[in-house]
Write a protein that holds these residues in place. Structure first.
Motif, mmCIF file in Angstrom:
data_model
loop_
_atom_site.group_PDB
_atom_site.id
_atom_site.type_symbol
_atom_site.label_atom_id
_atom_site.label_comp_id
_atom_site.label_asym_id
_atom_site.label_seq_id
_atom_site.Cartn_x
_atom_site.Cartn_y
_atom_site.Cartn_z
ATOM 1 N N PRO A 322 0.833 -1.209 0.000
ATOM 2 C CA PRO A 322 0.000 0.000 0.000
ATOM 3 C C PRO A 322 0.861 1.251 0.000
ATOM 4 O O PRO A 322 1.990 1.249 0.505
ATOM 5 C CB PRO A 322 -0.798 -0.119 1.302
ATOM 6 N N PRO A 323 0.344 2.377 -0.550
ATOM 7 C CA PRO A 323 1.126 3.622 -0.590
ATOM 8 C C PRO A 323 1.555 4.106 0.796
ATOM 9 O O PRO A 323 2.610 4.739 0.927
ATOM 10 C CB PRO A 323 0.158 4.612 -1.245
ATOM 11 N N ALA A 324 0.761 3.807 1.831
ATOM 12 C CA ALA A 324 1.113 4.267 3.177
ATOM 13 C C ALA A 324 2.418 3.665 3.671
ATOM 14 O O ALA A 324 3.061 4.209 4.582
ATOM 15 C CB ALA A 324 -0.019 3.918 4.143
ATOM 16 N N LEU A 325 2.819 2.559 3.077
ATOM 17 C CA LEU A 325 4.053 1.905 3.495
ATOM 18 C C LEU A 325 5.251 2.355 2.675
ATOM 19 O O LEU A 325 6.329 1.780 2.789
ATOM 20 C CB LEU A 325 3.898 0.383 3.381
ATOM 21 N N GLY A 326 5.073 3.407 1.879
ATOM 22 C CA GLY A 326 6.146 3.919 1.024
ATOM 23 C C GLY A 326 7.450 4.192 1.745
ATOM 24 O O GLY A 326 8.525 3.806 1.268
ATOM 25 N N PRO A 327 7.423 4.859 2.912
ATOM 26 C CA PRO A 327 8.687 5.142 3.613
ATOM 27 C C PRO A 327 9.446 3.886 4.030
ATOM 28 O O PRO A 327 10.636 3.957 4.335
ATOM 29 C CB PRO A 327 8.222 5.945 4.838
ATOM 30 N N TYR A 328 8.782 2.758 4.073
ATOM 31 C CA TYR A 328 9.422 1.502 4.481
ATOM 32 C C TYR A 328 9.813 0.643 3.272
ATOM 33 O O TYR A 328 10.124 -0.541 3.435
ATOM 34 C CB TYR A 328 8.468 0.695 5.375
ATOM 35 N N LEU A 329 9.816 1.227 2.092
ATOM 36 C CA LEU A 329 10.017 0.436 0.885
ATOM 37 C C LEU A 329 11.368 -0.278 0.840
ATOM 38 O O LEU A 329 11.483 -1.349 0.249
ATOM 39 C CB LEU A 329 9.850 1.303 -0.359
ATOM 40 N N ALA A 330 12.395 0.315 1.447
ATOM 41 C CA ALA A 330 13.709 -0.338 1.418
ATOM 42 C C ALA A 330 13.665 -1.666 2.174
ATOM 43 O O ALA A 330 14.071 -2.714 1.649
ATOM 44 C CB ALA A 330 14.774 0.577 2.005
ATOM 45 N N SER A 331 13.179 -1.638 3.402
ATOM 46 C CA SER A 331 13.112 -2.869 4.181
ATOM 47 C C SER A 331 12.064 -3.822 3.626
ATOM 48 O O SER A 331 12.245 -5.047 3.654
ATOM 49 C CB SER A 331 12.824 -2.557 5.653
ATOM 50 N N LEU A 332 10.958 -3.277 3.090
ATOM 51 C CA LEU A 332 9.942 -4.134 2.482
ATOM 52 C C LEU A 332 10.477 -4.803 1.220
ATOM 53 O O LEU A 332 10.160 -5.965 0.937
ATOM 54 C CB LEU A 332 8.683 -3.329 2.162
ATOM 55 N N THR A 333 11.283 -4.074 0.454
ATOM 56 C CA THR A 333 11.906 -4.662 -0.734
ATOM 57 C C THR A 333 12.788 -5.840 -0.347
ATOM 58 O O THR A 333 12.807 -6.871 -1.028
ATOM 59 C CB THR A 333 12.733 -3.604 -1.484
#
Length: 434
Positions: A322-333
Motif C-alpha cells: 500500500p502507498p502508506a508503506l512507502g517510507p518503508y520500501l527499502a526494508s519491504l523490498t
C-alpha cells in the motif's frame, strides 16, 4: 493483465508443488506445466516458437555446464583434487562438526570467483567423498554450499550485484559492495554457526565420539586407482588455473573455453580412444541430466515470458504494498526479495521489478542504492529457486531430488536472508524507514 498474472503464478506454484511433492520429475514438470497454462492463456500454436526461443537463450549456458561437468569429472578422475581432499580430510578427520565447518570454509574460498557452477563442482567433488565416509547427510552439504555461495556472490563480479548496479545505474563497488561488506562478513559468520549446529546434530545422530575410528583418513601407501594420473597433477592444475583466469578475464566466451579445456584435458590424461570412451560413459548420466534440465528450464521461461505472464506477474506484485508503506520500501523490498527471487529469474527480478520499485521509492526519499542493496537480501532463498540451473547441477552431483533439497534447506535459507537483513539494518547499510 490480471488473468495473465494469475495464470503465471498458477504456472510457477503448480510446478513448485509438483516437484516438491515428487509427483513429477523436474524435467517433465518444466516442460508440461507451462505448456498446459500456455494453452489456457490462448497461446496455442505460438507455444512451440516460445519454447524454442527459451531453449536457444539457455543453449550457451547448457553447453558450458555440460562441458564443465565433463571437465571437472576428468580432473576428479585424474586425481587433481586428491591433495586437496587429503589435506581437508587431515583437518576435519571424521568429526561431523569439523566436516560441516570445513564445507563452509572451502565454499567461501572457492566462491571468490563469483561462479556458482564452478563452486558447486569443486566443493562437491572435494567434500562428497568425506560425507559418504563419515555417513553424514548430503543435504547438509547442499545447504551449506548454496548459502555460502549466495553470500559470497555479493562480490562486485558476482551476478546479482552486477545486475542490481546495472538496473539502477549506481556504482557497483562504492554504492553496493562496500556498504554491504560488514553485513556480508557477519552473515558468513552466521553460516559458520549454522555449520556448527549441523555438526552437533550429526554428532548426536551418528553417536560420534572423539575415539571413533577415522575411516576417511587417506593412507600414503594405498593403491592408486587405474584412472588416476598423479604425474599429470601439475599440468592439470595449470590447465585449470588457466581456464579460470581466461573465464574471468573474458578472453573468449565461457562455453568455448570450457570445450577447449575439456578436449585438452581428456586428450592429455587419457590419450587412447578406449580410455576416453570409458571416461565419457562414466559421467554420461550427469551430463544428460544437466542438459535436459537446462533445456527444460529454457522452455519454461520461454513460455512464461512469451505469453506475457512474466510481465503481468511483475506488474501485479507492485500493487501488494500500500502507498502508506512507502517510507518503508527499502526494508519491504528486502523482505519481498525472498519470494520474488524464488519465483522468478534474477534477470526478470533485477531488470523488471527492481527499477520500478526504485522509481516508486525515490518519491519517498529512498535512494536507489538502498533499493539495490535491499534487492540482494533474498539471494540465499534464490539459491534454491526451481528456476536456477545450479540447483539441478548440485542435486544431480549429489544424487538427490531437487524437491528434497528444497524441503530441507529452505527454512535455513529464509533464516539466512532474515539474518542478513538484520545485519544490514544494524550496520546502517539499509534504512528501516525514511
Amino acid at each position: 493483465m490480471m488473468m495473465l498474472a494469475l495464470l503465471g503464478f498458477g504456472t510457477v506454484l503448480t510446478f513448485i508443488a509438483l516437484i516438491m511433492t515428487r509427483r513429477l520429475s523436474a524435467v517433465v514438470a518444466l516442460v508440461s506445466i507451462p505448456v498446459l497454462f500456455g494453452l489456457i492463456a490462448g497461446a496455442g500454436a505460438g507455444l512451440g516458437e516460445m519454447m524454442l526461443k527459451g531453449v536457444a537463450d539457455v543453449t550457451p549456458v547448457a553447453v558450458m555446464l555440460s562441458f564443465a561437468v565433463l571437465y571437472f569429472a576428468v580432473m576428479m578422475d585424474a586425481g587433481l583434487f586428491d591433495p586437496l581432499v587429503r589435506r581437508t580430510v587431515r583437518m576435519v578427520g571424521n568429526d561431523p562438526m569439523r566436516v560441516s565447518i570445513g564445507t563452509v570454509a572451502l565454499g567461501s574460498l572457492v566462491s571468490v570467483d563469483g561462479d556458482g557452477t564452478t563452486t558447486a563442482l569443486i566443493v562437491i567433488s572435494t567434500m562428497l567423498p568425506i560425507y559418504h565416509a563419515v555417513r553424514m547427510n548430503p543435504m547438509i552439504l547442499a545447504t551449506l554450499l548454496a548459502l555460502t555461495n549466495a553470500v559470497m556472490n555479493f562480490v562486485p563480479w558476482g551476478g546479482p550485484s552486477a545486475r542490481a548496479a546495472a538496473a539502477l545505474k549506481v556504482d557497483l563497488v562504492h554504492d553496493i559492495f562496500v556498504p554491504m561488506l560488514p553485513a556480508m562478513i557477519l552473515t558468513l559468520i552466521g553460516i559458520f554457526v549454522l555449520a556448527w549446529h549441523f555438526g552437533r546434530m550429526e554428532r548426536r545422530r551418528l553417536n560420534w565420539s572423539p575415539s571413533a575410528p577415522q575411516p576417511t583418513k587417506a593412507r600414503d601407501d594405498e593403491v592408486v586407482p587405474p584412472e588416476r594420473r598423479p604425474r599429470l597433477i601439475w599440468f592439470n592444475l595449470a590447465l585449470t588455473i588457466a581456464l579460470m583466469v581466461s573465464m574471468m578475464t573474458g578472453v573468449a566466451p565461457p562455453p568455448a573455453l570450457m570445450m577447449i579445456a575439456f578436449a585438452i584435458a581428456l586428450t592429455v590424461n587419457y590419450p587412447s580412444l578406449k580410455e576416453q570412451r570409458a571416461r565419457m560413459e562414466q559421467h554420461a548420466f550427469n551430463v544428460v541430466m544437466v542438459v535436459a534440465l537446462m533445456f527444460a528450464a529454457g522452455s519454461f521461461t520461454g513460455i512464461v515470458a512469451g505469453t506475457g505472464m512474466l510481465d503481468a506477474m511483475a506488474a501485479s506484485l507492485l500493487h501488494v504494498v500500500p502507498p502508506a508503506l512507502g517510507p518503508y520500501l527499502a526494508s519491504l523490498t528486502a523482505l519481498l526479495s525472498m519470494p520474488m527471487t524464488f519465483l522468478m529469474s534474477n534477470d526478470a527480478y533485477y531488470f523488471g521489478i527492481v527499477p520500478v520499485i526504485a522509481q516508486t521509492a525515490a518519491s519517498f526519499g529512498i535512494p536507489p542504492e538502498a533499493i539495490a542493496r535491499a534487492s540482494l537480501v533474498g539471494q540465499p532463498v534464490h539459491s534454491f529457486s526451481p528456476l536456477l540451473a545450479a540447483v539441478y547441477l548440485a542435486a544431480g552431483l549429489l544424487r538427490l531430488e531437487v524437491g528434497d533439497v528444497q524441503r530441507f534447506a529452505l527454512r535455513y535459507a529464509v533464516l539466512t536472508s532474515l539474518f542478513l537483513l538484520a545485519m544490514l539494518l544494524l550496520t546502517g547499510a539499509l534504512p528501516l524507514w525514511v
